[in-house]
Design a protein around this motif. Structure first.
Motif, short mmCIF file in Angstrom:
data_model
loop_
_atom_site.label_atom_id
_atom_site.label_comp_id
_atom_site.label_asym_id
_atom_site.label_seq_id
_atom_site.Cartn_x
_atom_site.Cartn_y
_atom_site.Cartn_z
N GLU A 90 87.76 52.08 51.53
CA GLU A 90 88.09 53.47 51.19
C GLU A 90 86.98 54.08 50.33
O GLU A 90 86.64 55.25 50.49
N GLN A 131 90.51 61.28 50.79
CA GLN A 131 89.86 60.09 50.23
C GLN A 131 90.26 59.87 48.77
O GLN A 131 90.47 58.74 48.34
N HIS A 176 92.26 60.28 61.80
CA HIS A 176 91.05 60.87 61.20
C HIS A 176 89.93 60.96 62.24
O HIS A 176 89.24 61.98 62.34
N GLU A 206 93.94 56.24 60.13
CA GLU A 206 92.48 56.22 60.34
C GLU A 206 92.13 56.65 61.77
O GLU A 206 91.16 57.37 61.99
N GLU A 263 93.59 58.30 48.98
CA GLU A 263 93.61 56.95 49.53
C GLU A 263 93.01 55.94 48.57
O GLU A 263 93.50 54.81 48.46
FE LIG Z 1 91.35 55.83 54.69
#
Ligand SMILES: [Fe+2]
Ligand SMILES: [Fe+2]
Length: 175
Positions: A92, A125, A51, A48, A128
């Motif tokens: 998520e 996504q 990201h 994360e 995840e």
């Molecule tokens: Fe995530």
């Protein structure tokens, strides 16, 4: 600030917030001496964070303003072993919706470069949400014998994530 870069700046905060939440979950499992669950969420926390830094790199590349936002405090106490994973799946799903909104905004503004940048995040996504749903199923089924979850993670983790290869660059390099 233009709407799309402003929204991306906001998303930096959501990704760092997700990272903090995963650190909190990892620490919770670590304190219960569940090392596989802890390791899983420590790794997710780093993902994360990466990201967030991909969004930063994109803004740097597009000469946009960047203001690193603060994050909301994560939830740190949990009623049982299932609750953190349920929270993670909710997170998520929420992030998926946020990325969809960002892609919609890019499209609305005719920003095809921005829209294309977000395609990787949409794929990420999907992956995840899918893997967290699977983990929730396993943890729910094995709530009375959490060592089965530890065995599952020891077996299933460590695979190569195909998405990693096509990931956008992170500011300062991915960790
Ligand atoms: Fe995530
Ligand atoms: Fe993320």
């Amino acid at each position: 600030m233009a709407r799309f870069p402003e929204a991306l700046n906001g998303q930096i905060g959501y990704e760092f917030g997700a990272s903090q939440q995963y650190v909190a979950i990892a620490v919770h499992y670590d304190s219960l001496t569940l090392p596989q669950l802890a390791a899983h969420f420590y790794r997710q926390a780093v993902e994360e964070r990466n990201h967030a830094m991909m969004l930063v790199q994109y803004l740097l590349d597009s000469d946009a303003e960047i203001a690193i936002p603060g994050v909301e405090a994560p939830q740190t106490s949990f009623g049982d072993v299932v609750e953190p994973v349920r929270l993670a799946l909710e997170q998520e799903r929420r992030v998926t919706q946020q990325i969809v909104e960002l892609a919609r905004l890019a499209r609305e503004e005719g920003d095809l470069v921005g829209e294309q940048f977000l395609h990787w995040f949409l794929q990420e996504q999907r992956e995840e949400v899918s893997s967290m749903s699977a983990l929730l199923a396993v943890v729910t089924r094995s709530a009375d014998n959490v060592m089965l979850v530890e065995d599952y993670l020891a077996r299933e983790s460590g695979g190569v994530n195909a998405l990693e290869a096509g990931a956008p660059p992170s500011a300062g390099g991915a960790l």
